[in-house]
Design an enzyme around this catalytic site. Structure first.
Site, PDB file in Angstrom:
ATOM      1  CD  GLU A 393      -3.235   0.317   1.897  1.00 24.28           C
ATOM      2  OE1 GLU A 393      -4.340   0.214   1.730  1.00 24.28           O
ATOM      3  OE2 GLU A 393      -2.785   1.198   3.561  1.00 24.28           O
ATOM      4  CG  HIS A 422       5.804 -30.184   3.676  1.00 26.59           C
ATOM      5  ND1 HIS A 422       6.866 -31.690   3.433  1.00 26.59           N
ATOM      6  CD2 HIS A 422       6.416 -29.353   4.801  1.00 26.59           C
ATOM      7  CE1 HIS A 422       7.449 -31.682   4.007  1.00 26.59           C
ATOM      8  NE2 HIS A 422       8.116 -30.623   5.018  1.00 26.59           N
ATOM      9  CE  LYS A 527     -11.489   2.925   1.805  1.00 28.01           C
ATOM     10  NZ  LYS A 527     -11.103   4.139   2.796  1.00 28.01           N
TER      11      LYS A 527
END
Length: 613
Positions: A393, A422, A527
């Site tokens: 960000e 793994h 937004k």
């Protein structure tokens, strides 16, 4: 440690291969024509292909040369390790950059730019407008050393807030501040998103004792099922739950929705929310005024000059930590000590500058490689998620400070060791070479006196150590670069230091590439777009409601809905809105199926008389 850690695993610690010279690639554009769906018109789209270019800096000049091979001679590599090893004795923290292949020439060329970045950080700490797009100071460093604040009023605000946090937490833990129907608070439900959640989640996972005075849960999304799950897990303890609502403005949709859902749960249980609610927000925000008017239990400030992703040392992170019994003053002290080290003008003695230097080398200063964060400690699992927001960000920006389009950023992802063995170490070792690794090592396995040997001379922690060192060696043998950050143990001090280290490294790197690390216009764009979707949904509901109130009911096609909404260009979004509504029993598909959009006709299940606007 022996070179084998199990009967079938052998660690070959001597690298075998030499890396070729580095070639720099940039995206180049080819133009391809495609047919328009509306009428055969030819439209153009860019196809990105890699082409070799000379690397350039943000100022347009040649970037420092990166043509050296990785050092593979064991003795020379040991010398490089010793020469570049950073140690902070008081914090018990080490930084090893020896497995990043920057050259002395590269360092010499970058050193003046690093000194400029350090000067930028000095001005930032003194109160310069370091966030020019929003006209704001950037003051998260003042939170752990209030004397740095440029105005006495700011110093007083920081100190008063810290005193209030400590006092309130002590009163809650002791039972002096208690819920109406129980003797003590036993649970915390923290409602917030982004920086209002990731920092507190990381610290809780890393530092909360096994049996904290208050256990913590988080609502960090607007997912109804996730919210229901957290409330259901509280069960009868809802009556002894302290709800902390964190939102700078009080208008963040996800946080507002979580608050409304929790308030409903309190009403359904016959509880008074205000007697158990705490607000952390900016003074005079919508949330602050609501909490004041309704008489919530407590209110704590967020400051205009602290961004969400750097707010862990504010009330955002400190309140929940103190309520869990975490020593917040030790965390602040660890951050303060790291800040002091990161002010050194000797680059070799400045760990944040060394990190920024390595990031620039590894990514060519243009984000060409990802940062893979691998903490070899379960309690640090969420550090990679915390860094994901802090780095991405902050650094993921379209424009630089001069207004030039640069599309900067470094992609961050991670897992924990040795789970990584793994999961994706296979690709890191043998697959596409588009990353560099940061190992987080913790030397102390267990508290003193609690360790035991699984087999002669080998503990469980030795296996973890062996996997870390083996992975580091195996990656480097195949020319994969890595950084290792080592701490003595996971304590409030070391966690505070890690947060401070990466906050400063981000700031220094941002200066190197000439971007604003302290705003997030892309988030605001998302937004805004979400708001437009919800506004369109209200129009769709109004159109469907009008058709559903007719006698007989008038099922509508997608095209009819779009025309009546005066939104024919948004027909795809209208389809998605209707599909979501139908899945949640808020609309009825009268004909056709959502798998064949043109076939469907839709109406509401009932006529709603109230105004949907």
């Amino acid at each position: 440690m022996a070179s084998t850690i199990s009967s079938g695993v052998s660690l070959k610690l001597r690298p075998q291969f030499m890396v070729p010279k580095t070639t720099h690639f940039r995206n180049s554009s080819l133009v391809s024509s495609t047919s328009s769906m509306d009428g055969g018109e030819s439209r153009f789209r860019e196809l990105k292909v890699a082409r070799e270019v000379y690397p350039t800096s943000h100022s347009g000049g040649l970037r420092p040369s990166k043509t050296a091979s990785l050092e593979k001679d064991p003795r020379a590599l040991w010398k490089r390790y010793v020469d570049w090893l950073y140690q902070h004795k008081e914090l018990g923290l080490y930084l090893d950059v020896s497995r990043v292949g920057f050259t002395d020439e590269f360092f010499a060329e970058m050193e003046p730019r690093l000194h400029k970045a350090l000067k930028d950080m000095e001005l930032l700490e003194k109160g310069a407008i370091a966030n020019p797009d929003e006209g704001r100071m950037v003051g998260h460093y003042w939170l752990r050393n209030s004397a740095l604040a440029p105005k006495p009023l700011l110093t007083q605000q920081v100190e008063k807030t810290l005193e209030s946090i400590s006092s309130f937490a002590q009163q809650v833990i002791s039972g002096k501040v208690r819920p109406p129907l129980k003797d003590k608070f036993t649970q915390i439900l923290s409602i917030g998103i982004g920086g209002s959640a990731l920092g507190p989640q990381f610290v809780a996972e890393a530092l909360a004792p096994d049996n904290p005075p208050l256990k913590i849960r988080f609502i960090d999304n607007t997912d109804p099922a996730g919210i229901d799950h957290q409330i259901a897990q509280l069960g009868n303890e809802l009556a002894s739950t302290l709800v902390i609502v964190v939102s700078k403005s009080g208008g963040t949709p996800e946080t507002r929705n979580g608050l409304l859902e929790v308030q409903k749960a309190f009403r359904d249980a016959g509880l008074t929310f205000a007697r158990q609610g705490v607000a952390i927000t900016q003074e005079n925000s919508l949330l602050d005024n609501t909490a004041r008017i309704e008489g919530w239990l407590a209110r704590f400030p967020m400051f205009d000059w602290v961004g969400g992703r750097t707010s862990e040392m504010s009330a955002v992170g400190l309140l929940s930590a103190a309520l869990q019994g975490i020593q917040i003053h030790e965390m602040l002290n660890g951050a303060t000590l790291m800040d002091e080290a990161n002010r050194s003008t000797i680059i070799r003695n400045n760990p944040a500058a060394l990190l920024a230097l390595c990031w620039y080398w590894a990514t060519d200063g243009v984000g060409s490689k990802d940062m893979v964060v691998l903490p070899y400690k379960d309690s640090l699992l969420l550090f990679s998620r915390y860094l994901q927001q802090l780095v991405m960000e902050s650094l993921g920006k379209e424009l630089d400070l001069d207004g030039k389009r640069v599309n900067q950023g470094i992609t961050v992802y991670g897992n924990k060791g040795s789970t990584d063995q793994h999961a994706y170490i296979q690709q890191l070792r043998d697959g596409i070479h588009n990353f560099f690794v940061t190992f987080i090592e913790v030397l102390r396995d267990r508290p003193p006196g609690h360790d035991w040997e699984l087999e002669p001379g080998v503990t469980c922690g030795d296996y973890l150590f062996g996997f870390l060192q083996g992975t580091r060696a195996a990656l480097y043998a195949n020319d994969r670069e890595s950084i290792t950050v080592t701490v003595q143990e996971v304590t409030p001090s070391s966690v505070g230091a890690l947060i401070a280290l990466y906050e400063r490294a981000v700031g220094i790197y941002a200066s190197l590439v000439n971007i604003n690390a302290y705003h997030q216009p892309g988030v605001e764009a998302g937004k805004k777009a979400a708001g437009e979707v919800l506004a369109l949904q209200k129009r769709v509901l109004s159109v469907l409601n009008e058709a559903s109130c007719k006698e007989p009911v008038e099922p509508l096609t997608l095209e009819e809905v779009a025309k009546r909404c005066i939104a024919t260009d948004d027909i795809e979004m209208i389809y998605k809105i209707i599909m979501h509504m139908a899945a949640n029993d808020r609309a009825i598909i009268a004909e056709g199926s959502c798998g064949s959009p043109r076939s469907i006709k839709v109406f509401l299940g009932e006529c709603v008389v109230d105004d949907l606007d």
